[in-house]
Each structure stands twice: as C-alpha cells, then as structure tokens.
Write a protein that holds these residues in place. Sequence first.
Motif, PDB file in Angstrom:
ATOM      1  N   UNK A 191     -11.458   9.002 117.298  1.00 42.05           N
ATOM      2  CA  UNK A 191     -11.466  10.287 116.606  1.00 42.05           C
ATOM      3  C   UNK A 191     -10.843  10.092 115.231  1.00 42.05           C
ATOM      4  N   UNK A 192     -11.111  11.012 114.334  1.00 35.37           N
ATOM      5  CA  UNK A 192     -10.536  10.939 112.995  1.00 35.37           C
ATOM      6  C   UNK A 192      -9.109  11.483 112.958  1.00 35.37           C
ATOM      7  N   UNK A 193      -8.821  12.412 113.859  1.00 34.81           N
ATOM      8  CA  UNK A 193      -7.563  13.146 113.769  1.00 34.81           C
ATOM      9  C   UNK A 193      -6.761  13.032 115.064  1.00 34.81           C
ATOM     10  N   UNK A 194      -5.454  12.951 114.911  1.00 34.21           N
ATOM     11  CA  UNK A 194      -4.563  12.887 116.069  1.00 34.21           C
ATOM     12  C   UNK A 194      -4.740  14.132 116.930  1.00 34.21           C
ATOM     13  N   UNK A 195      -4.907  15.304 116.281  1.00 39.24           N
ATOM     14  CA  UNK A 195      -5.055  16.543 117.040  1.00 39.24           C
ATOM     15  C   UNK A 195      -6.282  16.515 117.947  1.00 39.24           C
ATOM     16  N   UNK A 196      -7.328  15.831 117.506  1.00 42.05           N
ATOM     17  CA  UNK A 196      -8.545  15.741 118.315  1.00 42.05           C
ATOM     18  C   UNK A 196      -8.282  14.942 119.587  1.00 42.05           C
ATOM     19  N   UNK A 197      -7.499  13.879 119.467  1.00 41.66           N
ATOM     20  CA  UNK A 197      -7.120  13.112 120.666  1.00 41.66           C
ATOM     21  C   UNK A 197      -6.244  13.954 121.584  1.00 41.66           C
ATOM     22  N   UNK A 198      -5.410  14.814 120.999  1.00 45.55           N
ATOM     23  CA  UNK A 198      -4.593  15.723 121.815  1.00 45.55           C
ATOM     24  C   UNK A 198      -5.478  16.614 122.675  1.00 45.55           C
TER      25      UNK A 198
END
Length: 535
Positions: A381-388
């Motif tokens: 994913x591009x963003x840490x929040x997306x992995x969250x």
Amino acid sequence: LRQYQLEGIAWLRFLHTLRLNGALCDSMGLGKTLQALICVAISHDVVHHAAPDSKPVSIVVCPSTLVRHWIAEINRFFKSDDPVFFPLELSGSSTSRRAVWEKGLVFCNIIVTSYSVLRSDIRMLASQSYHYCVLDEGHLLKNPKTETAKASRQLRSKHRLLLSGTPVQNHVHELWAVFDFLMPNFLGSSVFFSEKYARTISKGQAPGASVREISEGIEKLKTLHQQVLPFILRREKQQVLRELPSKLVTQIEVPMSDLQRRLYTDFCSFADVQQSLRALDRAAKDDLGDRCLEQAGRSSLQALLFLRLLSTHPWLVRSAIPVASEISDNDWLRFDTSGKIRALADLLRELSIFTDDLSAADNDSSLLYCEDDHTKCLIFAQFIQSLDVVEKLLFKPHIPSLKYLRLDGRVPARRRYAIAEEFNRNDEIKVLLLTTRVGGLGLNLTGADTVIFLEHDFNPFADLQAMDRVHRIGQKKAVCVYRLVLVDSIDQRIMKLQEKKLAMSEAIVNADNSTMFSMGTDRLLDIFTMRSDQE
C-alpha cells in the motif's frame, strides 16, 4: 558468478582503467550489489599490490533499510582466512556514529552508511578521501537541489559508481542529475542540457506538437541516448535469466461500493477537485510529468490524496466528510464498504492464504475453503493508514488465525532486514504487509510468490521495484502480481501516468545498453574528442 555478472564486472573494470565512471542499472534482482563489491575488491587489491603500505577506503551510501543488507552481503560473499573487506557500519545516534567513526576508521576499508547519515554527517564523511564512492538506489539524486544530492557531490573519491534499477523515472532532466554526480559537466551545465536536449524533447512529446517538433524531439532523444550509452549498463531479467520463473501481472478492475461511489461523486463535484484531476490528466499526457502536480498547489495535492484514500476505504477519509455523522458505524467499519478491500478478501481466499476462518461481513460461515498450498503473499500500500485498515477491518476480525508481519515507516530501519528474513524463513507466516516506499527498496523477499498492490505510486518504478522484491535470483516459483484498480476512480488516471513515464525511460535506457558490444564503448575516445572540438 553468472556470465552476465562477469560481463558487468568487466565493464566496470574497463571504465576504471580509463578513469571514467558509470551507472550499473540492471533490472532489480540481478545482483548489482555483488558486482559492485567485486569491482571494489579487485580495485583495492590492485592498489595494495602496487603499493603494499597503502590502505584504500571506499564508501557505500544506500537507503537506511539496506545498510544491514550490504553488511550481510559483504559477510556472506567475502568470508575467508584473509578477509578482503573490513566493513564499518555507520548508523545509530549522532554520538554513537562519531565514536564508531573515530575508532573504526583505523581498521576498516569499506564504510556502509545511509543517505540520512550522509546528510547529517557530511562534514565528517567529506574529511576522508575515498577510493570508490558507490551510491545504491542512485535515482534518489534525481533532484540536484536536494540536500542528498548536494552532500553526495561533496564526497571525494577517485572512482564513482551509481547503482539503480530505474535511472530515469519521471523527466529527461533526471539523467543530467545522475551524470552530474558521475562525471560533472559531461552533459554540460543544467541550463545547457535544458537548451540542447530537455526543451526540444518536451516540446516533441507535448499534446498538439507539430510534425516538426515531434521529429526534432525524436532526434534529440536519439542523440542523448547515444551520448550516454557507453556509461549505462542495463540487463533485463528475461535477457539473462532464462531459468527465472515467469512473472504474470494481472490488473483487476474493482467496482466501487455504493458508499464509495456516493462520496466520490459528491467530492468530485467541487471545482478545485476537478482542477486537480485535470492537472493529473495533463501529467499523463506531456513530459512535464510530476512538475504539473508539484505546481498544482497544496490544496490540489490534498484533494488527490483524499481521492486515493477514499478509493481504498471510506473510513480513511471519515474525519473530512461533512455527512459522516449520517453514516452508521457499522457501514464505516465493514471491510466490504470498500470495493478494494472486498476484492482483496476474495483474492486471498482464492490464493488459499487462509484455510478455514474467514467469515463474511454478516458472519455467514457457508464459504468454501481450499487447502493450503504454501502460497505466501506481499500486500503493498502507499499509506500506513491503508495497512491499518487491512489489519483492523479484515485480518483481525475475520481472519484471526492468519500469521502475518508488517514492514512500514513505523518500523526502525535496523529491524527491517530481520523482519524480511523472518518472513522468508518461517512458512507459517503467510502475509507481509508493506508500504511501497519502505518495502520496495533492496530487500530480498523471495519467500513470497504473490504480490498484491492495494494502491499505486505516481512513479511506476516504485511499483516495479516492489514487484521485484519477489521476482529475482533465488525465486523458485512463478510469480503472480495483482494490481487492484478501482473503476472510475483516480486509480485509472495514475495507471495512465505510469504508462507515460515508462515510455520516457525506455527511450533513454533500453536494449542497446545491455552489452559492451551494443553500448558503443569503442566510440568513447570519439565522444571526448568531439566534445573537446566543440569546446
């Protein structure tokens, strides 16, 4: 060593004897690190035999994630009773680095450090004269005005080598930045390069260019390609690794959920958002590339970020939506409120990543499950929040027995190599969650055979590097790559932008750069004679 690696080392030694520098730009996973280390080792040995009392010291600068990788490669390939290298790892706090420098400089002959340390400790590092200066992932110098590029040019060395799987990523001017480090003034000043090459090439690729402008642009591109040809060596995996398993890239078009479509349509009705999307469309059409986006302004970039996050899951933009209170918590927290996360769950099921515990959003337990076939998967994913979101809305509530690891910007650089090794070694760990910028550089993740992109980078080479963490030497299985693209969303625009950038890079560095016979190395003296005549 494989034959192409021997040829690569021969090319490096050829440039070395002429006191010229070059860029080794083999496709990711072909062993650039090993070729560079052998070249440095041979050069150290030659110097030592010519002057036994001499002690050449070289330096390797790389992303912080790769420092431990370089140290591990040195220890792996150069173990002997009479060591070739005495490495010094320069990392950690400022105080510890200075202490290591003062004590270690006495015995070491190769220093491995990161770009962040280079920026911070440039005075200390520039006080030493080096035999070889090797920059790994050298495309990071693409903007010559950055502190990283400025610091790298301050390092004093007899020989310079740049390693990169993607030397030109966005603009033709990035090539000038590379050579400004390797051989300053070889392509003239920045202004000269723009006037002689960049402007004409850009005009020829702009929408609405005349036949004459297109023709002149093509001719300039050919001239530039021939000018740098002898100094860039690039081999693709399909050229040199016949035994490497295949890589199949599949783009999966995913429909929006009802909530996503409603929120996406509402947000795109604003004039400033439409202007931001037009800037992105323009970037996909002409050679200005990312500069269009950079000039679009902060509000425009924030609008594009909002659309990218919304395309992953509505929860990621909940705080910025005025009507958020009208949507129930149950809708926000369902993984299938996102078309992408729902598609990810279906894909993991088809790949047999899990066995028996995924339940649907309504706790339907009637799903059929396949037997585990030892598939292991990377999810980028591009963003840490997306992995969250993947972790909290899908993995923990619906696949609680799934064993996985995570590698992103929150993980300290010193731990990243160990996490990659644990994933490769432990067959019980089925999934590794990564951000593209942290997990896509330098790591060997051949324990996986499947790669899934939840989101996509504006820079196509960031995604290609991420794929090739798996598709590289040591891989025994066919590699499957799945790119989840949300229909009627910003995802499709990003994919068009990637196509344009790939075409630009291929025009400058291509199959002509694959061997010494096709690189025009016999014309080196002619090149410099021609330059001196022009001057």
